[in-house]
Design a protein around this motif. Sequence first.
Motif, PDB file in Angstrom:
ATOM      1  N   GLY A 135      -3.710  37.037 -41.345  1.00 30.00           N
ATOM      2  CA  GLY A 135      -3.853  35.778 -40.603  1.00 30.00           C
ATOM      3  C   GLY A 135      -3.369  35.948 -39.177  1.00 30.00           C
ATOM      4  N   ALA A 136      -2.233  36.646 -39.048  1.00 32.49           N
ATOM      5  CA  ALA A 136      -1.694  36.890 -37.701  1.00 32.49           C
ATOM      6  C   ALA A 136      -2.643  37.773 -36.897  1.00 32.49           C
ATOM      7  CB  ALA A 136      -0.315  37.536 -37.816  1.00 32.49           C
ATOM      8  N   ILE A 137      -3.203  38.801 -37.549  1.00 33.79           N
ATOM      9  CA  ILE A 137      -4.151  39.681 -36.857  1.00 33.79           C
ATOM     10  C   ILE A 137      -5.365  38.870 -36.406  1.00 33.79           C
ATOM     11  CG2 ILE A 137      -5.711  41.647 -37.129  1.00 33.79           C
ATOM     12  CD1 ILE A 137      -3.716  42.850 -39.098  1.00 33.79           C
ATOM     13  N   ALA A 138      -5.868  38.016 -37.314  1.00 34.24           N
ATOM     14  CA  ALA A 138      -7.039  37.200 -36.982  1.00 34.24           C
ATOM     15  C   ALA A 138      -6.750  36.315 -35.780  1.00 34.24           C
ATOM     16  CB  ALA A 138      -7.435  36.341 -38.189  1.00 34.24           C
ATOM     17  N   ALA A 139      -5.579  35.679 -35.798  1.00 35.91           N
ATOM     18  CA  ALA A 139      -5.243  34.756 -34.713  1.00 35.91           C
ATOM     19  C   ALA A 139      -5.125  35.497 -33.383  1.00 35.91           C
ATOM     20  CB  ALA A 139      -3.929  34.043 -35.039  1.00 35.91           C
ATOM     21  N   MET A 140      -4.568  36.698 -33.416  1.00 31.31           N
ATOM     22  CA  MET A 140      -4.394  37.438 -32.168  1.00 31.31           C
ATOM     23  C   MET A 140      -5.720  37.990 -31.660  1.00 31.31           C
ATOM     24  SD  MET A 140      -0.714  39.331 -32.368  1.00 31.31           S
ATOM     25  CE  MET A 140      -0.706  39.815 -34.050  1.00 31.31           C
ATOM     26  N   THR A 141      -6.659  38.217 -32.559  1.00 27.36           N
ATOM     27  CA  THR A 141      -7.957  38.741 -32.151  1.00 27.36           C
ATOM     28  C   THR A 141      -8.881  37.633 -31.676  1.00 27.36           C
ATOM     29  OG1 THR A 141      -7.676  40.367 -33.894  1.00 27.36           O
ATOM     30  CG2 THR A 141      -9.856  40.228 -32.897  1.00 27.36           C
ATOM     31  N   SER A 142      -8.700  36.451 -32.226  1.00 28.03           N
ATOM     32  CA  SER A 142      -9.632  35.361 -31.961  1.00 28.03           C
ATOM     33  C   SER A 142      -9.673  34.992 -30.479  1.00 28.03           C
ATOM     34  CB  SER A 142      -9.230  34.128 -32.782  1.00 28.03           C
ATOM     35  OG  SER A 142     -10.014  33.027 -32.398  1.00 28.03           O
ATOM     36  N   GLN A 143     -10.889  34.854 -29.936  1.00 29.35           N
ATOM     37  CA  GLN A 143     -11.083  34.393 -28.562  1.00 29.35           C
ATOM     38  C   GLN A 143     -11.239  32.881 -28.541  1.00 29.35           C
ATOM     39  OE1 GLN A 143     -11.458  36.680 -25.880  1.00 29.35           O
ATOM     40  NE2 GLN A 143     -10.926  38.276 -27.345  1.00 29.35           N
ATOM     41  N   SER A 144     -11.778  32.339 -29.627  1.00 32.07           N
ATOM     42  CA  SER A 144     -12.154  30.918 -29.638  1.00 32.07           C
ATOM     43  C   SER A 144     -11.028  30.024 -30.145  1.00 32.07           C
ATOM     44  CB  SER A 144     -13.377  30.730 -30.526  1.00 32.07           C
ATOM     45  OG  SER A 144     -13.056  31.142 -31.839  1.00 32.07           O
ATOM     46  N   ASN A 145      -9.913  30.635 -30.550  1.00 31.84           N
ATOM     47  CA  ASN A 145      -8.800  29.867 -31.100  1.00 31.84           C
ATOM     48  C   ASN A 145      -9.199  29.128 -32.375  1.00 31.84           C
ATOM     49  OD1 ASN A 145      -6.088  29.611 -30.748  1.00 31.84           O
ATOM     50  ND2 ASN A 145      -6.231  27.619 -29.732  1.00 31.84           N
ATOM     51  N   LYS A 146     -10.157  29.696 -33.072  1.00 32.40           N
ATOM     52  CA  LYS A 146     -10.621  29.088 -34.306  1.00 32.40           C
ATOM     53  C   LYS A 146     -10.955  30.215 -35.260  1.00 32.40           C
ATOM     54  CE  LYS A 146     -13.214  24.962 -33.972  1.00 32.40           C
ATOM     55  NZ  LYS A 146     -14.512  24.322 -33.809  1.00 32.40           N
ATOM     56  N   ILE A 147     -10.397  30.181 -36.468  1.00 31.32           N
ATOM     57  CA  ILE A 147     -10.720  31.228 -37.436  1.00 31.32           C
ATOM     58  C   ILE A 147     -11.104  30.580 -38.758  1.00 31.32           C
ATOM     59  CG2 ILE A 147      -9.284  33.011 -36.381  1.00 31.32           C
ATOM     60  CD1 ILE A 147      -7.126  32.356 -38.421  1.00 31.32           C
ATOM     61  N   GLY A 148     -11.721  31.372 -39.642  1.00 32.34           N
ATOM     62  CA  GLY A 148     -12.207  30.802 -40.899  1.00 32.34           C
ATOM     63  C   GLY A 148     -11.597  31.474 -42.113  1.00 32.34           C
ATOM     64  N   PHE A 149     -11.583  30.732 -43.206  1.00 30.25           N
ATOM     65  CA  PHE A 149     -11.211  31.283 -44.499  1.00 30.25           C
ATOM     66  C   PHE A 149     -12.298  30.895 -45.489  1.00 30.25           C
ATOM     67  CE2 PHE A 149      -9.469  30.891 -48.756  1.00 30.25           C
ATOM     68  CZ  PHE A 149      -8.826  32.104 -48.920  1.00 30.25           C
ATOM     69  N   LEU A 150     -12.777  31.860 -46.255  1.00 29.07           N
ATOM     70  CA  LEU A 150     -13.805  31.563 -47.236  1.00 29.07           C
ATOM     71  C   LEU A 150     -13.361  32.091 -48.599  1.00 29.07           C
ATOM     72  CD1 LEU A 150     -16.489  30.432 -47.963  1.00 29.07           C
ATOM     73  CD2 LEU A 150     -17.615  32.372 -46.915  1.00 29.07           C
ATOM     74  N   GLY A 151     -13.009  31.159 -49.475  1.00 25.66           N
ATOM     75  CA  GLY A 151     -12.557  31.536 -50.815  1.00 25.66           C
ATOM     76  C   GLY A 151     -13.703  31.484 -51.806  1.00 25.66           C
ATOM     77  N   GLY A 152     -13.526  32.117 -52.959  1.00 28.39           N
ATOM     78  CA  GLY A 152     -14.560  32.057 -53.991  1.00 28.39           C
ATOM     79  C   GLY A 152     -14.596  30.682 -54.608  1.00 28.39           C
ATOM     80  N   MET A 153     -13.575  30.367 -55.399  1.00 35.59           N
ATOM     81  CA  MET A 153     -13.465  29.043 -55.988  1.00 35.59           C
ATOM     82  C   MET A 153     -12.131  28.444 -55.565  1.00 35.59           C
ATOM     83  SD  MET A 153     -14.742  29.581 -59.876  1.00 35.59           S
ATOM     84  CE  MET A 153     -14.456  27.982 -60.631  1.00 35.59           C
ATOM     85  N   ASP A 154     -12.067  27.127 -55.627  1.00 39.13           N
ATOM     86  CA  ASP A 154     -10.831  26.448 -55.255  1.00 39.13           C
ATOM     87  C   ASP A 154      -9.853  26.481 -56.432  1.00 39.13           C
ATOM     88  OD1 ASP A 154      -8.869  24.962 -54.193  1.00 39.13           O
ATOM     89  OD2 ASP A 154     -10.062  23.166 -53.840  1.00 39.13           O
ATOM     90  N   ILE A 155      -9.222  27.630 -56.635  1.00 38.29           N
ATOM     91  CA  ILE A 155      -8.255  27.777 -57.724  1.00 38.29           C
ATOM     92  C   ILE A 155      -6.922  28.237 -57.127  1.00 38.29           C
ATOM     93  CG2 ILE A 155      -9.954  28.242 -59.536  1.00 38.29           C
ATOM     94  CD1 ILE A 155      -9.402  31.201 -59.173  1.00 38.29           C
ATOM     95  N   PRO A 156      -5.826  28.061 -57.881  1.00 36.01           N
ATOM     96  CA  PRO A 156      -4.508  28.295 -57.290  1.00 36.01           C
ATOM     97  C   PRO A 156      -4.348  29.639 -56.575  1.00 36.01           C
ATOM     98  CG  PRO A 156      -4.272  27.260 -59.411  1.00 36.01           C
ATOM     99  CD  PRO A 156      -5.734  27.516 -59.234  1.00 36.01           C
ATOM    100  N   ILE A 157      -4.832  30.729 -57.207  1.00 40.15           N
ATOM    101  CA  ILE A 157      -4.567  32.040 -56.594  1.00 40.15           C
ATOM    102  C   ILE A 157      -5.250  32.156 -55.239  1.00 40.15           C
ATOM    103  CG2 ILE A 157      -6.454  33.259 -57.771  1.00 40.15           C
ATOM    104  CD1 ILE A 157      -4.525  35.663 -57.965  1.00 40.15           C
TER     105      ILE A 157
END
Lengths: 331, 334
Positions: A135-157
């Motif tokens: 997450g930190a790497i993504a934030a430091m790389t991001s130019q747009s100040n916006k990053i995404g997360f895409l999970g498989g299913m909405d389950i606890p893990i």
Amino acid sequence: MLVFAQKIMGALCLMLHAWADGPLHVGVVLDKGGKDDRSFNAAACVGMLRAKNELGADVKIVEAIDDNAFEHLLRSFTQRSYDLIISVGVAQTSAMKKMAQKFPEKHFMIVDGEIKAPNVRSVLFQEQEGSFLVGAIAAMTSQSNKIGFLGGMDIPIIRRFEMGYRCGARFVRPKIQVLTHFVGVTADAWNNPPKAKEIALTQYQMGADVIFGAAGASGAGIFDAAEHVKKFAIGVDSNQNWVKPGRILTSMEKRVDEVVFAAIKDAQKGHFQAGVFHLGLAQKGVGYSLDTYNQALITPTIKKEIDTLSKAIIAGTLKVPDFYVGDSCGP
Amino acid sequence: MIKTVFALFFGICSALLVTLVAGESPFHIAWVLTHSAFGSRYDFGMTLFYASPLIFTGLAVAIPFRAGLFNIGAEGQLTMGALAAALVGAFWDVPFGIGCLAAAVAGGLWALPPAILRAYGRGHEVIHTIMMNFIAAGVASWLTLSFFRNPETQNPETMPVVHRFLFQPIAFFHEAPVTWLWLLGPCVALLCAFVCLSTRWGFELSVLGQSERVAHAAGIALKRRRIEALVVGGMLAGLVGVGEVYGNAGCFVLGFSPGLGFMGIAVALLGKKHPLGIIASALVFGALHKGTSDLDFETDRMTRDMSCVLQAAIILSLAAEDILYSKILRRFIT
């Protein structure tokens, strides 16, 4: 026909006989994603193959046809003189608990699930710690100040991954926006690259320029999308940097391969230890991957910053919020 | 009858021939399949266990099919049925029968919107029942994870049902998860056979299924019969939840069904829409499902995906059974 059947019976008997002595026999029941997911299950297979080559263990990998088949497959392994039986994935917890109780003389190991029994080694990963770093790497790389997360299913893990990722990004850039989506609501979500690609494209369109996918075999779709729009993706579980060189920023590794290998090695040397083990950054159970495919993307500044964060987490001075215990890191 | 059996045989054989491509012996595969499905009491128990939900989903497809309606929504209906059974069992101190009723009602309610749209709005039931499948999956995962999740485990499942509701496996089958609840399937199928073949209602469904114009001319209430047929189908699918929750898992596990609702279509086709035929065809598919689950073990190259190959080959052969019969079988007979 009858002769043929007899032949086969004979061959089977021979095989059974060969099993009775000789190398250590290890059986693995994979999660529903299957061995070709290039991710979680694939990591387990890598560990198995290494054990086969380096330790000479006899390994058998099977995939379950549905949830009810887990118990059946575990039972088949225990009944066929396998010495160590490994379950990959939390869905097998109750099945393995039952089998471990029934066959106390066998060794068992479960990845991602927790079973307290004298003959079971449970290995759980601190996914939030590795996710925090990517997450930190993504934030430091991001130019747009916006990053995404895409999970498989909405389950606890998966929420645990998401929370670590979001908190890591916010830790280095408090104002960053994190888009969170899930591929689907059925088990198909773990193996639906086209849909993952569509959602990833949407996230890129909404302004995200790095997406972390925790969606099993669906991750391939995210990588395709990243290549298509020339933005970045982050791999999961295995080191996936090689899949789309230059487009995969890094991978959040869960060292399932190491864990599987270590268990087989211990069992072979006769000092298999049961118990519940939580592996985080400190134990090198999770981490981010850095290799020839992505070394141009991870600049020295980023690397330095991440190393500092990593040290702070290992030292305990930086606590990563954990979804399992009800933490949060703001809305 | 003979046509169908031949088509089934042909389908299985052609699927087995595919294994040649993977370098396996079809005879070996056939032996593994048979042995794994019927080799021991335990194996046979597992076959029965897999056949049980298929009886319900087969009926859930067959009853609307008799009225000319295609219920693709059994998957969603059984999800809602299982969820209802689990919630009643976990939170409500009522007799066991109410739990079964809740499963049936939940499944029936899930079939109601497509049924109404079909009867009054000319909406096609195939589209709507498929859409309801996804809505069911979404609603079930939302309810399970947001309200009723079992905090003891990280696996996505609801709170366990109270012990009173649970059935224990029959000892005869050596720990295969077969309980006396298994008999519910054949009993319901017998009831369906009676209703379909010996009552006015069942007759009207068949007339409607064969010709809408005749049914209309005969004064059959088309809209009502259509709604009833689909809702009864939904209720039958919902009953899958009884065996799954009270006889096996003890709770609702997200994604427990490996496509049982869709396999029901194949079961209904093989069973020729006849409720008793469906018991037999559910056993066939149960045996194949159990058999393929062991292929990974017994062979080097076959995986669980063989299950899909077998199903597909059987469905294709059934669809072509007339041609197969006239081109192949009749030459041998005459």
